[in-house]
Scaffold this active site. Structure first.
Site, PDB file in Angstrom:
ATOM      1  N   VAL A 161      -1.595 -18.302   4.734  1.00 23.16           N
ATOM      2  CA  VAL A 161      -2.066 -17.284   3.789  1.00 23.16           C
ATOM      3  C   VAL A 161      -0.998 -17.010   2.740  1.00 23.16           C
ATOM      4  CG1 VAL A 161      -2.955 -14.928   3.546  1.00 23.16           C
ATOM      5  CG2 VAL A 161      -3.386 -16.216   5.658  1.00 23.16           C
ATOM      6  N   CYS A 344      -1.546  12.057  -8.284  1.00 20.41           N
ATOM      7  CA  CYS A 344      -2.395  10.915  -7.926  1.00 20.41           C
ATOM      8  C   CYS A 344      -3.418  11.311  -6.871  1.00 20.41           C
ATOM      9  CB  CYS A 344      -1.533   9.760  -7.434  1.00 20.41           C
ATOM     10  SG  CYS A 344      -0.575   8.966  -8.751  1.00 20.41           S
TER      11      CYS A 344
END
Length: 373
Positions: A161, A344
């Site tokens: 991966v 945020c």
């Protein structure tokens, strides 16, 4: 502009969002310096953030202040300064995420200090949105997210991966330990790379200090968790071409990114200056255009409300560990970091910001894509 007029304008704007200046609700603000009002009118979000860092104002529940402000779309009512308009124009013309500048941008945030992130994040150092279903704490929520990502990629033992923007190696380590795969991770942060190599020692994990554009090998799967926000709109097509180039024909690509409701040249002006220089939040349209002709969209999931909880957990960790950090970071830094995390959190709570996980294939999965949620 006389001194009273800015105060009247800002007070009226905040009142329209249910926020009272010097009120007694936890989301109300207390103003200690009347220059605050002019700073906000002249500087917009930059003036609001800088005046908070300087102690001009405060709020008991800063996250709720931003939730109310953004839910009322008050950010659209505050004057855009000439400097902001110029910054937007320049961002549209120039590539602020070209390789040399991307390295400087990444180092300004991710090389802040591993000690800060060790005290802020979960035990695996996962600096992306957690997945809180059936989780009792941040560690469990982040493992949920990592496992969900592995299942979406349909990882099998022996696969290789590519992890674009691998951070401190949280995904690489988890995938290698739990799914028996080999992982190659790339990051442009020296601090991240060094600690990731240490934390992944003994596993089939390779961590490279490398720009993603330099990767040119084939992998069974590609993953990118919380890195696409640093790519920049100029580079979205090239980013997708790199993912396509590195992915085997039958492989899957998982893109995990913050998403925006409206196209913008870069992120909030204060965040751009103090937290994530050169960052930009992609939209559905921008991602769609970048993958056109390269990938088939298999699955798109939005779990943005999970980022609200994640950011609040990060703030709780920083606050609880501040005594261990304050010898290196001063009070202005603490206020800056709190403002970053709380603003945020409020943005995700107000649904101004999204969090997407997108699964892509090169030619479409025969029979259709499925995974065990």
């Amino acid at each position: 502009m006389n001194n009273d007029k800015p105060k009247r304008i800002v007070t009226r704007l905040l009142s329209s969002a249910g926020i009272t200046v010097n009120g007694n609700k936890p989301w109300d603000i207390s103003v200690f310096n009347d220059h605050f009002y002019t700073r906000v009118l002249q500087g917009g979000s930059l003036g609001l953030g800088e005046s908070y860092m300087e102690g001009y104002w405060d709020c008991v529940q800063l996250d709720d202040f931003f939730y109310k402000l953004l839910r009322a779309n008050l950010d659209k009512s505050i004057h855009r300064s000439l400097q902001l308009k110029m910054d937007i124009l320049l961002a549209r013309i120039f590539n602020f995420q070209r390789p040399a500048r991307a390295i400087r941008n990444g180092q300004r945030h991710y090389d802040t200090g591993n000690d800060l992130f060790l005290h802020m994040l979960d035990k695996r150092l996962t600096y992306t949105c957690a997945f809180w279903d059936n989780a009792h704490n941040l560690d469990e929520a982040q493992e949920n997210k990592l496992d969900l990502s592995c299942r979406k990629l349909q990882l099998q033992p022996g696969m290789h991966v590519l992890d674009i923007g691998c951070g401190w190696g949280s995904f690489a380590r988890y995938a290698a330990e739990k799914y028996g795969v080999a992982v190659t991770g790339v990051t442009i942060s020296k601090e991240q790379a060094a600690l990731a190599q240490e934390r992944c020692a003994g596993l089939p994990v390779t961590i490279r200090l490398q720009d993603y554009r330099m990767v040119n090998e084939k992998f069974d799967a590609v993953v990118s968790l919380g890195m696409f926000e640093h790519v920049g709109a100029h580079n979205y097509p090239e980013y997708m071409r790199v993912a396509d180039r590195c992915l085997k024909d039958e492989g899957l690509f998982l893109l995990h990114t913050i998403g925006g409701n409206k196209t913008s040249a870069f992120t909030d002006q204060w965040l751009n200056k103090y937290i994530f220089p050169g960052a930009a939040i992609p939209t559905i349209r921008q991602i769609g255009q970048a993958i056109e002709g390269l990938f088939v969209l298999e699955h798109w999931e939005n779990f943005s409300v999970n980022y609200d909880k994640t950011l609040m957990a990060w703030y709780e960790n920083v606050s609880a560990n501040w005594d261990k950090l304050k010898s290196r970071y001063d009070q202005t830094f603490f206020r800056m970091w709190k403002y970053y995390l709380m603003s945020c959190a409020g943005s995700f709570r107000a649904r101004h910001s999204q969090l997407w996980q997108i699964v892509l294939s090169k030619a479409g999965v025969p029979g259709g894509y499925t995974f065990n949620h």
